[in-house]
Design an enzyme around this catalytic site. Structure first.
Site, PDB file in Angstrom:
ATOM      1  N   SER A 145      -5.583  11.452  31.247  1.00 40.20           N
ATOM      2  CA  SER A 145      -6.514  10.510  30.531  1.00 40.20           C
ATOM      3  C   SER A 145      -7.019   9.645  31.735  1.00 40.20           C
ATOM      4  O   SER A 145      -6.347   9.346  32.703  1.00 40.20           O
ATOM      5  CB  SER A 145      -5.540   9.722  29.550  1.00 40.20           C
ATOM      6  OG  SER A 145      -6.285   8.440  29.033  1.00 40.20           O
ATOM      7  N   TYR A 158       1.037   3.477  27.619  1.00 37.89           N
ATOM      8  CA  TYR A 158       0.470   4.717  27.352  1.00 37.89           C
ATOM      9  C   TYR A 158      -0.215   5.078  28.795  1.00 37.89           C
ATOM     10  O   TYR A 158      -0.014   6.030  29.482  1.00 37.89           O
ATOM     11  CB  TYR A 158      -0.737   4.564  26.617  1.00 37.89           C
ATOM     12  CG  TYR A 158      -1.425   5.903  26.233  1.00 37.89           C
ATOM     13  CD1 TYR A 158      -1.054   7.196  26.047  1.00 37.89           C
ATOM     14  CD2 TYR A 158      -2.709   5.719  26.805  1.00 37.89           C
ATOM     15  CE1 TYR A 158      -1.766   8.348  25.932  1.00 37.89           C
ATOM     16  CE2 TYR A 158      -3.540   6.988  26.450  1.00 37.89           C
ATOM     17  CZ  TYR A 158      -3.343   8.088  26.188  1.00 37.89           C
ATOM     18  OH  TYR A 158      -4.028   9.256  26.196  1.00 37.89           O
TER      19      TYR A 158
END
Length: 265
Positions: A145, A158
């Site tokens: 990501s 995250y």
């Protein structure tokens, strides 16, 4: 765009029951690849598999797998090797996020994100390394990501999990290079999927940044075009990748200038 390199190849995809994983599966099949789709939702996997077999006339097998149940992973991959003989591409797509400030994040959610995003990914990767090294070919694709490059408020855990994925991927790439095995990271910004149903139940992220969401088909198409090449990583969208690079070079400036935008989720 056709990727002739995929014709007849065996591609294994985790987290294939929807979103980006499903799109990668469909586009691999369009290019003639035979598939093994792994996820927890057996019913949804079967629907996708049936559709793929009917539309593209390729082999598409589903196996239910919760990658946090690490003891199950070796037997799943053993079955694939027994049936298919080899694995040409592994796409580690399983992952999820919970957006919350560090003070409020639940330890259960911390454990869950690392179990899926990091440990499960590593466990699946370990199952293909010996065979790919022996055959001196293959590719491991890890879906990371942009959050792994540029952390923002409410995504601390995250982002930490995706930082871990990038660290693992970058090291693995060097280890595998001497065996002719390709390793690629995919670093997308926010993609319009059900990811945010869990990550941001309030809907504030989508409300503020929905117009910047990436399309799953376009992200998948970029990944497919790079399969079985020596491409190091994919970064999307371009402007977010530039922001991440600038943050590496001038972190204080980027954090000050981007402060308002960073707090929008």
């Amino acid at each position: 765009m056709k990727n002739e390199r995929l014709n007849g190849k065996i591609v294994v995809i985790t987290g294939a029951s929807g979103g980006l994983g499903e799109q990668i599966a469909r586009q691999c099949a369009r290019n003639g690849a035979n598939l093994y789709l792994l996820a927890r939702s057996q019913g949804r996997l079967e629907q996708i598999s049936t559709s793929i077999r009917e539309q593209y006339k390729v082999k598409c097998t589903t196996i239910r797998l919760d990658i946090t149940q690490y003891e199950q992973i070796p037997s799943v991959f053993q079955r694939i090797y027994e049936e298919a003989g080899k694995i040409d591409v592994l796409v580690n797509n399983s992952g999820y996020g919970i957006f919350a400030e560090a003070e409020n994040i639940k330890i259960a959610d911390v454990e869950g994100m690392f179990a899926v995003n990091v440990i499960g990914l590593i466990a699946c990767t370990k199952e293909v390394i010996p065979s790919m090294c022996k055959q001196q070919s293959g590719q491991i694709i890890n879906i990371a990501s942009q959050a792994g490059k540029l952390a923002t408020p409410k995504s601390s855990v995250y982002s930490a999990s995706k930082h871990a994925v990038l660290g693992f991927t970058n090291s693995l790439r060097m280890e595998m290079s001497i065996y002719g095995v390709q390793v690629m990271s995919v670093n997308p910004g926010p993609i319009r999927t059900t990811f945010f149903d869990k990550a941001d139940p309030s809907g504030s992220y989508l409300e503020n940044l929905g117009r910047y969401m990436l399309d799953t088909e376009k992200v998948a198409a970029n990944i497919i075009a790079s399969m079985l090449t020596n491409r190091r990583e994919i970064n999307m969208p371009r402007w977010m990748d530039i922001a991440g690079t600038l943050h590496t070079l001038m972190p204080r400036v980027v954090e000050r200038v981007g402060r308002k935008a960073f707090f929008k989720k």
